[in-house]
Enzyme design. Sequence first.
Site, PDB file in Angstrom:
ATOM      1  N   GLU A  45     -11.481  -0.104  -3.753  1.00  0.00           N
ATOM      2  CA  GLU A  45     -10.671   0.399  -2.648  1.00  0.00           C
ATOM      3  C   GLU A  45      -9.493   1.188  -3.208  1.00  0.00           C
ATOM      4  O   GLU A  45      -9.387   1.395  -4.399  1.00  0.00           O
ATOM      5  CB  GLU A  45     -10.176  -0.760  -1.757  1.00  0.00           C
ATOM      6  CG  GLU A  45      -9.243  -1.729  -2.460  1.00  0.00           C
ATOM      7  CD  GLU A  45      -8.806  -2.895  -1.585  1.00  0.00           C
ATOM      8  OE1 GLU A  45      -9.304  -3.018  -0.453  1.00  0.00           O
ATOM      9  OE2 GLU A  45      -7.974  -3.700  -2.052  1.00  0.00           O
ATOM     10  N   ASP A  78       0.823  -1.224   0.000  1.00  0.00           N
ATOM     11  CA  ASP A  78       0.000   0.000   0.000  1.00  0.00           C
ATOM     12  C   ASP A  78       0.853   1.269   0.000  1.00  0.00           C
ATOM     13  O   ASP A  78       0.674   2.144   0.856  1.00  0.00           O
ATOM     14  CB  ASP A  78      -0.924   0.020   1.227  1.00  0.00           C
ATOM     15  CG  ASP A  78      -1.717  -1.265   1.394  1.00  0.00           C
ATOM     16  OD1 ASP A  78      -2.072  -1.881   0.382  1.00  0.00           O
ATOM     17  OD2 ASP A  78      -1.989  -1.640   2.558  1.00  0.00           O
TER      18      ASP A  78
END
Length: 318
Positions: free
Chosen positions: A221, A14
């Site tokens: 997302e 991420d």
Amino acid sequence: MEHRYLFPGDYMADPSAHVFNGKLYIYPSHDRESGIAENDNGDHFDMKDYHCLQVDDPRTTEARDCGMILSVEDIPWAGRQLWDNDVVEKDGRYYLIYSMKDQTDIFRLGVAVSDTPEGPFVPQADPIRGSYSIDPCAFRDDDGSVYVYFGGIWGGQLQRYRDNKALESARLAEGDEPALPSRVVRMTDDVMQFAEEPRPVIIVDDNGKPLSADNPHRFFEASWMHKYNGRYYFSYSTGDSHLICYATADNPYGPFTFGGVILEPVVGWTTHHSICEYKGKWYLFHHDCVPSGGKTWLRSLKVAEIEYDENGKIKLVK
């Protein structure tokens, strides 16, 4: 430029990339062996701290670890699972916006503050009021306003909310229903709280119709925002179709018109990214699970160069 691994020394995921004071920093989440079986709640993603990485040249050098900047033990309201985070600078201070489950296992967003990009960051005593879900992207516009884009479906709990209110029972959009959208909210001047109610980030096709839940290009997302030539580029992960896509608008709230696919599926279920300009070149930072054997987690950071054509379309540099 081929996709390069940036930090082989540990499993990070991420990546949120920014240039502060002329240096390129990456703020990832930190995967670790937990022994928890994979499930839809993401319990196998049991991350416990954040580190700050710094990269001299994304094309040739590996990232170096500037050290741990925040851990679960530091946070007064902590439950578990420090998921995605991002950092924004304003007026010489640095604000880490992060997602974590509180002590009732509900994801909230929190703020931690530092005087330097390398941290450590000091967390606030409570989560942001009215916050929910995961994957914050902190974007500072040219006028100094800070916006946070956030939201993730399934384990990210976005399906539990409508109009910023918790539902009695979660509901996923289906079929030709409009897809569940990401959220965007302007922050207060001190970057500590929401300055308004979060708004939906609507992605539409060329005819202005919102993308449907069964569209492989719909939001799932991993929101990210950047600007290029005065246009706002909202990029995101599509979840089970495993793409990173983008859409554009002339303002930070949208609606955003679908622009295309940036990255095809990687090895591993999750796809997460950031986009950043550094020394005149644009880069896509993301992750995959190849070094850990192709599992659904224990992810490793990668980077690739991107460019824009004459119409502002994004494409990978081969």
